[in-house]
Design a protein around this motif. Structure first.
Motif, mmCIF file in Angstrom:
data_model
loop_
_atom_site.group_PDB
_atom_site.id
_atom_site.type_symbol
_atom_site.label_atom_id
_atom_site.label_comp_id
_atom_site.label_asym_id
_atom_site.label_seq_id
_atom_site.Cartn_x
_atom_site.Cartn_y
_atom_site.Cartn_z
ATOM 1 N N TYR A 1 0.834 -1.196 0.000
ATOM 2 C CA TYR A 1 0.000 0.000 0.000
ATOM 3 C C TYR A 1 0.873 1.251 0.000
ATOM 4 C CZ TYR A 1 -3.872 3.117 0.977
ATOM 5 O OH TYR A 1 -4.801 4.125 0.887
ATOM 6 N N TYR A 2 1.901 1.264 0.838
ATOM 7 C CA TYR A 2 2.797 2.429 0.882
ATOM 8 C C TYR A 2 3.500 2.618 -0.461
ATOM 9 C CZ TYR A 2 6.393 5.742 1.962
ATOM 10 O OH TYR A 2 7.198 6.859 1.922
ATOM 11 N N LEU A 3 4.037 1.548 -1.024
ATOM 12 C CA LEU A 3 4.720 1.631 -2.316
ATOM 13 C C LEU A 3 3.784 2.189 -3.377
ATOM 14 C CD1 LEU A 3 7.124 1.041 -4.197
ATOM 15 C CD2 LEU A 3 6.283 -1.327 -4.360
ATOM 16 N N ASN A 4 2.566 1.687 -3.436
ATOM 17 C CA ASN A 4 1.600 2.179 -4.418
ATOM 18 C C ASN A 4 1.229 3.633 -4.169
ATOM 19 O OD1 ASN A 4 1.526 -0.147 -5.956
ATOM 20 N ND2 ASN A 4 -0.209 -1.008 -4.840
ATOM 21 N N GLU A 5 1.122 4.034 -2.913
ATOM 22 C CA GLU A 5 0.840 5.439 -2.578
ATOM 23 C C GLU A 5 1.912 6.362 -3.141
ATOM 24 O OE1 GLU A 5 -1.453 6.311 1.623
ATOM 25 O OE2 GLU A 5 0.693 6.012 1.663
ATOM 26 N N SER B 1 1.349 9.017 -6.181
ATOM 27 C CA SER B 1 1.651 10.425 -5.941
ATOM 28 C C SER B 1 2.484 11.009 -7.087
ATOM 29 C CB SER B 1 2.391 10.565 -4.617
ATOM 30 O OG SER B 1 2.840 11.880 -4.433
ATOM 31 N N HIS B 2 3.495 10.260 -7.517
ATOM 32 C CA HIS B 2 4.330 10.720 -8.635
ATOM 33 C C HIS B 2 3.563 10.647 -9.956
ATOM 34 C CE1 HIS B 2 8.080 11.392 -6.477
ATOM 35 N NE2 HIS B 2 7.739 10.356 -5.732
ATOM 36 N N ALA B 3 2.720 9.664 -10.107
ATOM 37 C CA ALA B 3 1.915 9.545 -11.326
ATOM 38 C C ALA B 3 0.969 10.745 -11.453
ATOM 39 C CB ALA B 3 1.125 8.243 -11.298
ATOM 40 N N LYS B 4 0.411 11.192 -10.345
ATOM 41 C CA LYS B 4 -0.489 12.347 -10.374
ATOM 42 C C LYS B 4 0.242 13.599 -10.882
ATOM 43 C CE LYS B 4 -3.223 12.607 -6.589
ATOM 44 N NZ LYS B 4 -3.589 12.431 -5.154
ATOM 45 N N LYS B 5 1.485 13.751 -10.475
ATOM 46 C CA LYS B 5 2.274 14.899 -10.962
ATOM 47 C C LYS B 5 2.494 14.801 -12.472
ATOM 48 C CE LYS B 5 4.680 15.278 -6.579
ATOM 49 N NZ LYS B 5 5.887 14.901 -5.850
ATOM 50 N N LEU B 6 2.788 13.606 -12.951
ATOM 51 C CA LEU B 6 2.993 13.421 -14.397
ATOM 52 C C LEU B 6 1.689 13.609 -15.168
ATOM 53 C CD1 LEU B 6 5.420 10.349 -14.398
ATOM 54 C CD2 LEU B 6 5.978 12.727 -14.963
ATOM 55 N N LEU B 7 0.586 13.149 -14.605
ATOM 56 C CA LEU B 7 -0.708 13.314 -15.275
ATOM 57 C C LEU B 7 -1.091 14.784 -15.373
ATOM 58 C CD1 LEU B 7 -2.657 10.372 -13.633
ATOM 59 C CD2 LEU B 7 -2.209 10.639 -16.089
ATOM 60 N N ALA B 8 -0.777 15.544 -14.338
ATOM 61 C CA ALA B 8 -1.145 16.957 -14.319
ATOM 62 C C ALA B 8 -0.214 17.811 -15.167
ATOM 63 C CB ALA B 8 -1.147 17.474 -12.885
ATOM 64 N N LYS C 1 -7.311 4.148 -9.591
ATOM 65 C CA LYS C 1 -8.738 4.304 -9.267
ATOM 66 C C LYS C 1 -8.993 3.972 -7.797
ATOM 67 C CE LYS C 1 -13.315 4.059 -10.123
ATOM 68 N NZ LYS C 1 -14.145 5.181 -10.185
ATOM 69 N N LYS C 2 -8.390 2.906 -7.314
ATOM 70 C CA LYS C 2 -8.591 2.496 -5.922
ATOM 71 C C LYS C 2 -8.015 3.523 -4.958
ATOM 72 C CE LYS C 2 -7.792 -1.357 -2.787
ATOM 73 N NZ LYS C 2 -7.213 -2.681 -2.607
ATOM 74 N N THR C 3 -6.857 4.101 -5.295
ATOM 75 C CA THR C 3 -6.175 5.043 -4.407
ATOM 76 C C THR C 3 -6.816 6.422 -4.413
ATOM 77 O OG1 THR C 3 -4.107 3.844 -4.771
ATOM 78 C CG2 THR C 3 -3.919 6.050 -3.853
ATOM 79 N N GLY D 1 -9.878 7.267 -6.067
ATOM 80 C CA GLY D 1 -11.330 7.295 -6.166
ATOM 81 C C GLY D 1 -11.828 7.833 -7.499
ATOM 82 N N MET D 2 -10.902 8.044 -8.430
ATOM 83 C CA MET D 2 -11.314 8.519 -9.758
ATOM 84 C C MET D 2 -10.461 7.851 -10.831
ATOM 85 S SD MET D 2 -9.834 12.443 -9.760
ATOM 86 C CE MET D 2 -10.422 12.893 -8.154
ATOM 87 N N THR D 3 -10.988 7.883 -12.047
ATOM 88 C CA THR D 3 -10.232 7.321 -13.162
ATOM 89 C C THR D 3 -9.132 8.296 -13.577
ATOM 90 O OG1 THR D 3 -11.593 8.319 -14.885
ATOM 91 C CG2 THR D 3 -12.305 6.156 -14.022
ATOM 92 N N ILE D 4 -8.233 7.814 -14.393
ATOM 93 C CA ILE D 4 -7.150 8.677 -14.879
ATOM 94 C C ILE D 4 -7.723 9.811 -15.726
ATOM 95 C CG2 ILE D 4 -5.150 8.734 -16.443
ATOM 96 C CD1 ILE D 4 -4.434 5.940 -15.246
ATOM 97 N N GLY D 5 -8.721 9.499 -16.566
ATOM 98 C CA GLY D 5 -9.373 10.521 -17.380
ATOM 99 C C GLY D 5 -10.026 11.595 -16.531
ATOM 100 N N GLU D 6 -10.711 11.195 -15.477
ATOM 101 C CA GLU D 6 -11.333 12.155 -14.570
ATOM 102 C C GLU D 6 -10.292 13.023 -13.888
ATOM 103 O OE1 GLU D 6 -15.250 9.473 -13.256
ATOM 104 O OE2 GLU D 6 -13.403 9.386 -12.059
ATOM 105 N N TYR D 7 -9.187 12.413 -13.509
ATOM 106 C CA TYR D 7 -8.124 13.173 -12.852
ATOM 107 C C TYR D 7 -7.513 14.189 -13.803
ATOM 108 C CZ TYR D 7 -4.130 14.384 -10.004
ATOM 109 O OH TYR D 7 -3.220 15.079 -9.279
#
Length: 152
Positions: free
Chosen positions: A98-102, A106-113, A139-141, A143-149
Motif C-alpha cells: 500500500y505504501y509503495l503504491n501510494e 503520488s508521482h503519477a499524479k504529478k505526471l498526469l497533471a 482508481k482504488k487510491t 477514487g477517480m479514473t485517470i481521465g477524470e483526474y
C-alpha cells in the motif's frame, strides 16, 4: 505474576514470590538492574527498528520507479521480510505494498497533471510494470479514473 506487556517475552514475567523474598539490598539492586537493562534493550530495539524502517521508506521514496519487492528490500537492508511487513503495519498503519503504491501514485499524479504522457508511459515511469494494474491502483487510491483526474 505481573507482566510487562511491552518487554520481550523472555524478560516479561516478574515472579511475585521472588519479590517477596528479597530482604537483601544487593538482591533488590540486582533485580532492579535486570529490569532496567531489559527495558533499555527493548527501547534500543525500537530505535533500531525505527531507523531501519526510515531507511527502507527513504529507499522507496528515491527508487519508486524501479522494481521494488519485499525480497529486494529485505536483502538490501538485512531485515526479515515478515518483520519488515510487521514494521510497516505497526509503525505506518499500512502495508508495504500500500505504501509503495501510494508513493508511485503520488508521482503519477504529478505526471498526469504536468504532461501529455500516455498511461503506459506514466505507468512505466512510476514503477508499474503493467498499465492495467496501474489504472486499477490509481482508481482504488484516488477514487477517480485517470481521465477524470486529467480533466480536474
Amino acid at each position: 505474576n505481573a507482566t510487562f506487556l511491552s518487554l520481550p517475552a523472555e524478560n516479561a514475567v516478574i515472579d511475585r514470590g521472588m519479590l517477596e523474598g528479597m530482604d537483601n539490598c544487593d538482591i533488590v539492586r540486582d533485580y532492579v538492574l535486570f529490569v532496567v537493562d531489559s527495558a533499555m534493550r527493548y527501547v534500543k530495539g525500537l530505535k533500531d527498528s525505527d531507523a531501519a524502517l526510515r531507511r527502507v521508506v527513504e529507499y522507496i521514496d528515491n527508487h519508486y520507479a524501479s522494481p521494488i519487492t519485499l525480497t529486494l528490500l529485505s536483502e538490501t537492508f538485512h531485515i526479515n521480510p515478515s518483520y519488515l511487513c510487521k514494521l510497516f503495519r505497526e509503525r505506518m498503519d499500512k502495508s508495504f505494498v500500500y505504501y509503495l503504491n501510494e508513493v508511485r501514485i503520488s508521482h503519477a499524479k504529478k505526471l498526469l497533471a504536468g504532461s501529455r504522457l500516455s498511461v503506459d508511459e506514466i505507468a512505466e515511469r512510476t514503477g508499474f510494470n503493467n498499465a492495467n494494474y496501474f489504472v486499477r491502483v490509481f482508481k482504488k487510491t484516488t477514487g477517480m479514473t485517470i481521465g477524470e483526474y486529467r480533466k480536474k
